[in-house]
Write a protein that holds these residues in place. Structure first.
Motif, PDB file in Angstrom:
ATOM      1  N   GLU A  16      38.938 106.428 -26.567  1.00  0.00           N
ATOM      2  CA  GLU A  16      39.467 107.717 -27.025  1.00  0.00           C
ATOM      3  C   GLU A  16      38.319 108.466 -27.672  1.00  0.00           C
TER       4      GLU A  16
ATOM      5  N   GLY B 216      42.428 107.939 -16.514  1.00  0.00           N
ATOM      6  CA  GLY B 216      42.068 108.696 -17.693  1.00  0.00           C
ATOM      7  C   GLY B 216      42.373 110.168 -17.545  1.00  0.00           C
TER       8      GLY B 216
ATOM      9  N   ASP C 179      41.569  98.488 -16.403  1.00  0.00           N
ATOM     10  CA  ASP C 179      42.291  97.239 -16.172  1.00  0.00           C
ATOM     11  C   ASP C 179      41.261  96.114 -16.078  1.00  0.00           C
TER      12      ASP C 179
ATOM     13  N   SER D 191      40.465 110.513 -22.776  1.00  0.00           N
ATOM     14  CA  SER D 191      41.202 109.262 -22.920  1.00  0.00           C
ATOM     15  C   SER D 191      41.000 108.474 -21.628  1.00  0.00           C
TER      16      SER D 191
ATOM     17  N   LYS E 265      43.544  95.495 -21.225  1.00  0.00           N
ATOM     18  CA  LYS E 265      42.951  96.827 -21.085  1.00  0.00           C
ATOM     19  C   LYS E 265      41.734  96.998 -21.986  1.00  0.00           C
TER      20      LYS E 265
ATOM     21  N   ASN F 208      40.071 100.316 -23.674  1.00  0.00           N
ATOM     22  CA  ASN F 208      40.459 101.705 -23.895  1.00  0.00           C
ATOM     23  C   ASN F 208      39.373 102.478 -24.615  1.00  0.00           C
TER      24      ASN F 208
ATOM     25  N   SER G 162      41.232 104.362 -19.718  1.00  0.00           N
ATOM     26  CA  SER G 162      41.720 102.988 -19.781  1.00  0.00           C
ATOM     27  C   SER G 162      41.271 102.226 -18.541  1.00  0.00           C
TER      28      SER G 162
END
Length: 178
Positions: free
Chosen positions: A88, A37, A56, A52, A84, A86, A54
């Motif tokens: 934001e 991130g 796995d 931001s 993923k 995610n 992410s």
């Protein structure tokens, strides 16, 4: 006017954990081992920062390999189709002292919902290599059913095998992106 700065997550000094109730009597803790991130700041503090992040999904680790495999299949995360998770941010606001509220769009299993998380700023320090680092603890509760992660097993009337609320805890250290 101050210049924006970009910060990157230091995975060696960060962790992403979750907790869920099992049989309504105890808690199972897990983590995600792979994530990345960035944070972009416009000022000398983190107010209004853009985050931001992410994760796995296949890096899930509950210390039990059969459970980890089950969590990756279609009953839970469908990790082959949705590899993923995610996030934001849409806001990052100082509420008092070292405490912030961060809102943003969390996408999990193809579903995006707005979530609000608590962020505690741990401070800053220079590493032995002279690199400025900042630390944060991010916490919140996510209703997994809202993201289509709804599998469960009834134990008896009114009692489900798994809780619906997921407690998130992320201890994050960032360094300035060179």
């Amino acid at each position: 006017m101050e210049n924006s700065k970009s910060w990157v997550i230091d995975p060696l000094h960060s962790e992403v954990l979750f907790k869920i109730k099992h049989l309504a009597i105890s808690t199972v803790t897990g983590s995600f081992r792979k994530f990345d991130g960035t944070i972009i700041t416009e000022k000398s503090d983190f107010n209004n920062a853009k985050v931001s992040f992410s994760i796995d999904v296949k890096s899930i680790d509950t210390n039990q390999s059969q459970r980890d495999e089950h969590l990756q299949n279609d009953d839970f995360f469908s990790s082959d189709l949705y590899p993923k998770i995610n996030f934001e941010s849409t806001s990052f606001t100082n509420v008092s002292g070292k405490n912030y509220k961060m809102s943003g769009n969390l996408t999990m299993k193809g579903v995006t919902k707005n979530v609000e998380l608590d962020v505690e700023y741990g401070g800053s320090e220079y590493s032995a290599q002279g690199q400025l680092k900042h630390g944060f603890e991010i916490t919140g509760i996510i209703d997994r059913k809202q993201f289509g992660v709804a599998w469960n097993i009834p134990i008896r009337s009114g009692i489900l095998g798994l809780g619906e609320d997921i407690k998130l805890i992320a201890n994050i250290q960032v360094s300035e992106l060179a």
